[in-house]
Design an enzyme around this catalytic site. Structure first.
Site, PDB file in Angstrom:
ATOM      1  CB  SER A 200      -0.916   0.012   1.223  1.00 59.81           C
ATOM      2  OG  SER A 200      -0.180   0.342   2.389  1.00 59.81           O
ATOM      3  CG  ASP A 201       0.950   5.935  -1.256  1.00 59.01           C
ATOM      4  OD1 ASP A 201       1.986   6.134  -0.592  1.00 59.01           O
ATOM      5  OD2 ASP A 201       0.590   6.665  -2.190  1.00 59.01           O
ATOM      6  CD1 TRP A 202       4.883   6.127   4.994  1.00 58.74           C
ATOM      7  CD2 TRP A 202       5.010   4.512   3.494  1.00 58.74           C
ATOM      8  NE1 TRP A 202       5.969   5.346   5.300  1.00 58.74           N
ATOM      9  CE2 TRP A 202       6.075   4.351   4.387  1.00 58.74           C
ATOM     10  CE3 TRP A 202       4.881   3.594   2.450  1.00 58.74           C
ATOM     11  CZ2 TRP A 202       7.000   3.334   4.293  1.00 58.74           C
ATOM     12  CZ3 TRP A 202       5.801   2.580   2.345  1.00 58.74           C
ATOM     13  CH2 TRP A 202       6.840   2.450   3.262  1.00 58.74           C
TER      14      TRP A 202
END
Length: 690
Positions: free
Chosen positions: A242-244
């Site tokens: 995932s993105d942060w």
């Protein structure tokens, strides 16, 4: 843990042994990052002060962790080499150069303890207002594919996993956490996904999911994207993370095909473990995710590194800095020139260098892609170094009479205008710090920074500076240098100046590169990787605060061509100090590949680079098609009088259309073109019957 050897069967056997021995809790722990918030606080809330653990890692069994670093313009760690931003490098159209830059990023990441790089950003530039336009290559999927493959394979050559991002349809910044992108099958597969597939088919082993929704579901838990398309249709066998923060919203994201939640187990961790124990998620889902993570990690561990040693002395070493300057020189796009450039050094006794942006460090936004270089040479410093401090007169928009006086006293004028991290870039709310403030300062900053642009022209103060300087120069050369991540409208002022050069965010050596370009030591050779309009209304609708947006087939040069709109500068536009001619276009099909070739001659008086664009015009009977579509490109460096035959091999899939889950090659007569830009009125043409 001992490396199992690099044979796939040995790696697979080792993975199965680890899965058999690990507990469910240990497996779930490998599916999340760890320690980010603690490290971020300890580092004074400065982004990338250390590598971030981004999945993997099981100390009891000797499993290594994934250690993450951004970023698109250089390794976001320490004092790494700061290259021109991705959009600038896209303007070079130089695949070989981008491969070399990728290798440097891989070396510098590895030298600083990282084995996972988030550098390969290939979201399409749908509208130039997108705040993170600077992090991607441009508006065309074929161009994105070729450049992304080069960067990613270069990074992975040094035992660093490249991740391609953001999957998918992430082209708005301010509303990225919640916007729902509605899209039909053709637009999704023909325009917004094919470059991701080509990059993954080239061997890139990781994907970062996007924050936004697609057709009602968040990308980080989107079964059709992550399993149906990515794994089922494309056969991708790497892992997805995932993105942060806010990259996944429910434990069922694991079943949808996400393998790692970053940067911490906020949604997964104990919640995912409980979901498995309650029978809501099958244990096989966990094993599958861990198998992907472990297989990729062990393959990297088992590979032999090209270099015997990756010491920190390699970080921002002279060779890497020289490559940053080369990239800046090859990226600059000469938009207009009435003959004022290059400057005649013998007649240039005094040069007025005007504008606040001429003298400040301005290499791009202050978000996750920021690189804190050991030095940054900005335009004023680069020109002073080349001409001598005594030859430079200065002034800026804060004092127009003084700036006009400098212009009047000079033999020529250079005005640096454009944007900074305040006007565009990753959106940084005022209550967090991703490195925009120094370590140890208060966590809260005075204002938000970056985000999307709603105004595509220059600010009023810069317009006033251009007009005041042009009037005072009284016919002497006036050159405007544009620093920005994408298109800047020029209609209000272009008629008042002699030349316009767009350098984008040119990296740590941008000032030295600019001096060499203006003085004719090298020729500008960049080409626009996007379309610059005459009227902002010619672009697709763009609202940074929108909750839902529809993406269709039409943006960029395809939209302009379909609607009969004449851009100010078309995709591929760029002038040179040399002159080039093209002839002898050849096209042949061999299996699932097209072989395209053309002879290019440098008819000018100096060595320079030239970019050939190969485009196709399809029959367009089965369905509406882009009037012209890029299918390949090549850059060639030529000495005066030199001729070279340029050949490009393009997959036939670039001509296909999507229909009800199938790919179709429309039969009929195609026109294959060799052009200088997307609007070239006199292309070389060859017929191709399919």
């Amino acid at each position: 843990m001992l490396a199992p050897g690099n044979h796939p069967d040995a790696i697979a056997a080792q993975v199965e042994r680890l899965l058999a021995e690990a507990t469910l809790a240990e497996k779930v722990a490998m599916m999340s990052g760890k320690g980010f918030f603690k490290a971020f606080a300890e580092d004074g809330r400065v982004w990338a002060a250390r590598p971030y653990r981004a999945g993997g890692g099981l100390e009891r069994l000797g499993v290594p962790a994934l250690w993450f670093t951004d970023g698109p313009r250089g390794v976001a760690r320490g004092q790494s080499t700061c290259f021109p931003c991705t959009m600038a490098r896209g303007a070079s159209f130089d695949v070989g150069l981008e491969r070399r830059i990728g290798e440097v990023m891989g070396i510098e990441a590895r030298a600083q303890g990282c084995n996972l790089s988030g550098a390969v950003c290939v979201n399409l530039l749908r509208h130039p207002g997108w705040g993170r336009a600077q992090e991607t290559y441009g508006e065309d999927p074929v161009h994105q594919a070729e450049m992304g493959i080069a960067l990613g394979t270069g990074i992975q050559a040094h035992k660093v996993i490249a991740t391609v991002k953001h999957f998918a349809l992430n082209s708005i910044e301010n509303s990225r956490f919640y916007v729902n992108v509605v899209i039909d099958e053709r637009s999704l597969h023909e325009v917004y996904l094919p470059h991701f597939r080509e990059i993954l088919d080239a061997g890139i082993k990781s994907v970062m999911s996007a924050y936004n929704k697609v057709n009602g579901e968040f990308c980080g838990q989107h079964h059709e994207l992550l399993t149906g398309i990515l794994r089922g249709e494309w056969g991708f066998d790497g892992f997805v993370h995932s993105d942060w923060v806010k990259g996944v919203h429910a434990p069922y994201g694991a079943a949808a095909g996400l393998d790692v939640e970053n940067p911490e187990p906020l949604v997964w961790g104990r919640h995912l473990l409980a979901a498995v124990e309650a029978g809501q998620i099958a244990p096989a889902v966990i094993d599958t995710a861990c198998r992907r993570i472990l297989t990729t990690l062990l393959a990297v561990e088992a590979a032999e590194a090209p270099l015997a040693d990756y010491g920190e002395d390699l970080v921002s070493c002279p060779a890497h800095v020289a490559l940053a300057r080369e990239a800046a020189e090859k990226s600059a796009v000469l938009l207009e020139n009435d003959g004022a450039l290059p400057f005649d050094r013998a007649r240039l006794r005094r040069l007025a260098v005007l504008g606040r942006l001429a003298g400040i460090e301005n290499t791009g936004d202050f978000g996750s892609s920021r690189v804190r270089a050991r030095h940054v040479v900005m335009p004023l410093a680069g020109l002073a170094e080349a001409l001598g401090e005594g030859a430079i007169l200065t002034g800026d928009e804060s004092d127009l009479p003084a700036a006009a006086a400098a212009a009047a006293a000079a033999d020529a004028v250079v005005i640096v205008v454009g944007t900074t991290a305040d006007e565009e870039g990753e959106y940084i709310p005022g209550d967090i710090n991703l490195g925009q403030e120094a370590a140890g300062q208060a966590a809260r900053v005075a204002r938000s920074r970056g985000g999307d642009r709603t105004h595509l022209g220059l600010p009023a103060a810069q317009l006033a500076l251009i007009r005041a300087a042009a009037a005072a120069a009284a016919g002497k050369p006036v050159v405007v240098v544009i620093v920005a991540g994408s298109a800047i409208m020029v209609e209000e002022w272009r008629g008042e100046v002699s030349a316009i050069l767009q350098t984008f965010y040119a990296g740590m050596e941008g000032g030295r590169a600019l001096a060499r370009l203006l003085l004719g030591e090298v020729s500008p050779s960049g080409r626009l990787p996007f379309t610059v309009a005459r009227d902002a209304g010619d672009y697709p609708p763009f609202d940074p605060a929108v909750d839902e947006v529809v993406y269709d087939l039409w943006h960029g040069y395809a939209k302009f061509s379909r609607e009969g709109k004449k851009p100010r500068y078309p995709f591929g536009h760029g002038l040179s100090y040399a002159r080039f001619s093209q002839r002898a276009l050849g096209v042949r099909r061999q299996g699932d590949r097209l072989h395209l070739q053309v002879a290019v001659r440098n008819d000018g008086a100096m060595a320079a680079g030239h970019v050939v664009l190969f485009m196709a015009e399809a029959p367009g009977v089965l369905a509406p098609r882009w009037p012209r579509k890029l299918i390949g490109f090549a850059r060639v460096e030529l000495a005066p009088g030199e001729t070279r035959v340029v050949e490009v091999v393009a997959p036939i899939s670039r001509l296909m259309i999507r229909d009800a889950g199938r790919w179709l090659l429309e039969p009929g007569d195609y026109r294959i073109l060799a052009v200088r830009n997307a609007d070239d009125p006199a292309p070389l043409v060859a017929g191709l019957r399919l």
